[in-house]
Design an enzyme around this catalytic site. Sequence first.
Site, PDB file in Angstrom:
ATOM      1  N   TYR A 291       0.846  -1.193   0.000  1.00 42.96           N
ATOM      2  CA  TYR A 291       0.000   0.000   0.000  1.00 42.96           C
ATOM      3  C   TYR A 291       0.882   1.244   0.000  1.00 42.96           C
ATOM      4  CZ  TYR A 291      -4.223   2.636   0.666  1.00 42.96           C
ATOM      5  OH  TYR A 291      -5.277   3.488   0.475  1.00 42.96           O
ATOM      6  N   TYR A 341      -4.915   5.403  -8.155  1.00 40.04           N
ATOM      7  CA  TYR A 341      -5.188   5.473  -6.719  1.00 40.04           C
ATOM      8  C   TYR A 341      -6.516   4.798  -6.415  1.00 40.04           C
ATOM      9  CZ  TYR A 341      -6.113   7.302  -2.060  1.00 40.04           C
ATOM     10  OH  TYR A 341      -6.418   7.415  -0.724  1.00 40.04           O
TER      11      TYR A 341
END
Lengths: 389, 139
Positions: A291, A341
Amino acid sequence: MTNPEQLRALQDKTAIVGVGTTEFAAIYRDLDPERSAYDLGRIAFREALADSGLKKSDIDGVIVSRLPHYGRMCEVLGIRYPRFVNVLPGEGRQSGIALQYAALAVANGMADAVACIYGNNGRSTGARYGGEDRGASTQAMFEAPFGMTSPGAVTSLMFRRHQYRYDTPVEALGQLAISNRRNAALNPNAVMQQPIEMDDYLNSRYIAEPLRLFDYCLINDGGVCFIVTSAERARDLPNPPVLIHATAQAADITPVYVADDFWYEPMSRIADDLFATSDAQREDLAFAQLYDNFTPTMLFTLEGMGFCEQGEGGDWITPERIGLRGELPLNTGGGHTSESYMQGWALHVEAVRQLRGDCGERQVADAQYGLYACAAPLATGHILKRDGA
Amino acid sequence: MTDATAQKPLPPITRLTKPFWDGCREGELRIQFCNICDRPWFPPADNCPRCLMDDWEWRTVSGHGTVWSWIQMHQRYFPGWEPDEYPITIALIQLEEGPYIYSNLVNIPAEEIRCDLAVEVTFHKATDAVTLPFFQPRR
């Protein structure tokens, strides 16, 4: 404390059988204030369903995130009688949790096939991820009056502290950003494909100093869906099943979001749980999808999960090690800073495609086991496995 | 995003947090302490997060702390600060008593700031209702 035997009960019981995304690059330059999250979610669902080989009537579980309501999503998709349904908040840390809930539901008989659906119209609707009016929240009362706002700012505070304690060079972050971009250049769906070099990184403008523009995730629109069913059923479907081999969660809830140990505690607990319940160890992982809302999050994850000692991440991160031919290729599709994103959701899709061997020029060698991990106040990790590995 | 009339964000003052802001106006930094286990906490909460008891009080603390970390905010998320007021120097302060608090560092050039710097509170009147606790190097 974790009981590894209990956690191991989930091993290889469920699989991701379908993945779908919207076109990230194409719609990046096509802002549409009326584009809804549901519109993005439904496109991703349609793709994932077609990819899975399942029929719509096979889907009896729906978990949505960042979509305001499960009801509208199910209505749009014409899924009237699901038996396992919920909505998770639109936070990136929830993407791994969506997969966990789906796996738990399927493994325990509460659903046969769960579609996890995400839609994000943030770019079109002007999301800034900072400066919002949060009513009578702690943020409004004790942060905003000092100009403090945005997840990037808290990550920057943590990185500055990490620099202070360990002399971590900013160039380590630069290597992460450059590597993501290099991988994105091999991903036709990536939003940002123009290569960057260290000078570009160091010359990019500060957002929350010491973090720069190229440390930051993109803000773009998109939708992602993955479909989970039992491993047994997955073997009758067209794609090679990608098994949920091990998965774990840990949290560190502090009043200031910041973790004074850079999330070492939750990430090391996740690593302990994963490697205690997996047939694979660190050296068996073909890649890691980490992440990367901001590049330091990857650094903290690598240290917390024991790929290097705490404080040594700055030296450990080298292009040779993290590149597609390295010992641990990171964010092979370009990650949040270059591909899209999608708050962890697209990282899951990339993991599945790598394990299926579908990644073309950016395919890593011998992809049998792969890691997804998200360091955050609510942290998750999974080891996914190509069936038969 | 430029808005000539934009103001700097002011804290909404609630029943729970009013004693904190009253203290700031009176030149005292106050945080909650549990009367059972004697532990402090911040930001404010309705019970002691350790023993869960409601028997707590606001106590004035030293106003001393250290800079856990700090950043310079360049992105103009809040238009209430004029462009020439950026970057804003924001710090996460660990109070001597334990809890953390976000604030601005003042009376120090950026090149002299470092983590673990000893600081003390200094009060800045923003409006008649709100005085903000800033921090400066400890004298």
